[in-house]
Design an enzyme around this catalytic site. Structure first.
Site, PDB file in Angstrom:
ATOM      1  N   CYS A   1       1.001  -1.495   0.172  1.00 10.26           N
ATOM      2  CA  CYS A   1       0.363   0.203   0.073  1.00 10.26           C
ATOM      3  C   CYS A   1       0.592   1.193   0.120  1.00 10.26           C
ATOM      4  CB  CYS A   1      -1.023  -0.029   1.192  1.00 10.26           C
ATOM      5  SG  CYS A   1      -1.688   1.032   1.215  1.00 10.26           S
ATOM      6  N   SER A   2       0.556   1.942   1.256  1.00  7.23           N
ATOM      7  CA  SER A   2       1.007   3.319   0.825  1.00  7.23           C
ATOM      8  C   SER A   2       2.823   3.102   1.667  1.00  7.23           C
ATOM      9  CB  SER A   2       0.274   4.402   1.603  1.00  7.23           C
ATOM     10  OG  SER A   2       0.465   4.244   2.710  1.00  7.23           O
TER      11      SER A   2
END
Length: 496
Positions: free
Chosen positions: A414-415
């Protein structure tokens, strides 16, 4: 002339309500001026509350004898008692309006109950709670055990919001049961939950179940009668044969069923559609990255190296407040199914962390204690605020630096690849990340696939791609055979 004794009655009955209300009007000069009563009357006529005369007479903190006494003193001492009454009425009416607004806001939300017990399937419980909360539902995670802290089927411990006993008199728009064993049995044996779910069905409100729960829980309660349904393949034979359908998702007159952890995103988005409409479910599918184009490959690998080790692979997953709960629980669950030794370590002062959507996860160790060991793979989960906290951790920075310098594996989802970027750990590497942060990576680094493996580095877009990420790790350590076996148990389509 209106006397103090019948002032409260005059508030409602003497003057007709006005169409406007001005709370900023100046206070009257005398107690018996009616100017301060008109605004209050206007509000009372536009909201469904108890009559204002009742409110005033019940709540005004003055006895009538005291009221008369002070009125007598009013002319002599020039007390601005009318100012007091004016302000008190304003406070009372504002409080009533606020309570009505709160009720309206509450009415706009859909109430959802998701129960858990010892051995509940954690992926299913967490994905449902996360997705429905993101869609705007007011989701209650309830424990059917004596305690709120519940250990689930893969070893993850969650802390429920409430005990199921606190839910017995509530009305829910949806009751959704996760599966897992023996979790489905624990749900089945809970009389309070049985009564809640039966009432849900009798009153034609939505209810659903996934994995083992349709066969193990709903069937004994008699809630599959005249309904088509599906469930996990291992329990499919228990369903009534003439109404059982081998499909990932089945909706039948208020009942929604699905097959397992690998179909839970589809199951949850279907529940969103039934609660909030097609537009909401479409937006949710995009947010979860379920709308990936066919042109986007599931996995790409560069600079292939061997990951196999001569011992049980040891994996460390640091977590913080705000970590993306879907990614943490999904990766942990799937890796443990393949018999990897997974440690979830909290960077916070307590073992309990609150995930990105309010789900309380109890870590296995503090990161400080976990850092004393060596791991074959370190994985950073996503979640914006969680990533910020991981990035500030000196222990995380040190562990990653040591991991790379000792040529051990490291991964991010994800991030969190943005942390690798800032620490210079993506130089000459190919990687992917969530679309919201992919621009932060070097343009020569990014690849559009769901999962990207480059040597000892593995990255992922996140959310609905988390199962693919975990299965790719299993394949790297043990081969495609074990990865496919785990995927079959998840009811997830695996490709090499």
């Amino acid at each position: 002339m209106t006397t103090p004794q019948n002032l409260s009655a005059a508030v409602i009955h003497r003057w007709p309500p006005l169409s406007t209300c001005n709370f900023n009007s100046k206070p009257p000069k005398t107690l018996f001026s009616t100017s301060h009563l008109r605004p209050a009357t206007a509000v009372a006529s536009t909201i469904e509350i108890a009559p204002l005369d009742t409110v005033v007479s019940d709540s005004l903190p003055l006895k009538k004898t005291f009221f008369v006494k002070n009125c007598d003193e009013f002319e002599d001492k020039k007390l601005k008692f009318g100012h007091f009454v004016h302000n008190y009425l304003i406070v009372t009416i504002r409080a009533l309006i606020l309570s009505q607004v709160t009720r309206i806001e509450k009415a706009d939300k859909e109430d959802v109950l998701i129960p858990i017990g010892l051995g509940t399937e954690e992926m299913e419980a967490v994905i449902m709670v996360n997705v429905l909360r993101q869609a705007g539902a007011d989701v209650v995670l309830a424990s059917v055990e004596r305690q709120l802290e519940v250990k689930l089927s893969g070893g993850t411990t969650l802390v429920a919001d409430v005990s199921i006993s606190e839910c017995s008199h509530q009305i829910y728009d949806l009751v959704a049961l996760p599966g897992g064993m023996p979790g489905s049995v624990r749900l089945r044996d809970c009389k309070t939950l049985e009564a809640i779910t039966k009432k849900q069905a009798e009153e034609n409100r939505l209810y659903g179940a996934i994995c083992a729960a349709p066969a193990v829980t709903l069937l004994p309660w008699g809630l599959l009668k005249r309904k088509t349904s599906t469930c996990h393949p291992a329990f499919f034979h228990q369903l009534p044969s003439f109404r059982a359908i081998k499909t990932n998702l089945q909706v039948s007159e208020g009942l929604t069923t699905s097959r397992g952890p690998g179909t839970c995103f589809q199951f949850s988005v279907s529940l969103v559609e039934q609660l909030f409409g097609e537009s909401a479910s479409t937006k949710m599918g995009k947010f979860l990255l379920m709308d990936t184009d066919d042109e986007v490959s599931r996995k790409e690998e560069f600079n292939e190296v061997e990951w196999a080790v001569d011992h049980t692979p040891r994996v460390l997953i640091p977590v913080a407040n705000g970590s993306e709960d879907i990614e943490v629980v999904t990766v942990v669950d799937i890796l443990r199914r393949a018999k990897l030794d997974v440690t979830v370590a909290s960077v916070e002062k307590t073992l309990s962390v609150v995930g990105s959507h309010g789900i309380k996860i109890v870590a296995d160790k503090s990161l400080k204690n976990a850092a004393e060991s060596i791991y074959d793979l370190i994985i950073l989960p996503g979640g914006n605020s969680g990533v910020e906290r991981l990035q500030k951790s000196r222990i995380v920075k040190r562990l990653l630096k040591e991991q790379v310098s000792n040529e051990r594996k490291y991964g991010a989802i994800c991030s969190s690849p943005s942390i690798f970027q800032k620490q210079g750990l993506l130089q000459n590497k190919k990687a992917t990340a969530h679309p919201s942060v992919v621009s932060m990576l070097d343009s020569n680094t990014t690849v559009g696939s769901q999962v990207v493996v480059d040597g000892r580095l593995i990255t992922c877009r996140g959310l609905s791609s988390a199962p693919e990420f975990a299965l790719a790790i299993i394949a790297k350590f043990f081969g495609h055979g074990r990865a496919k076996s785990v995927a079959t148990g998840l009811v997830y389509e695996y490709t090499k």
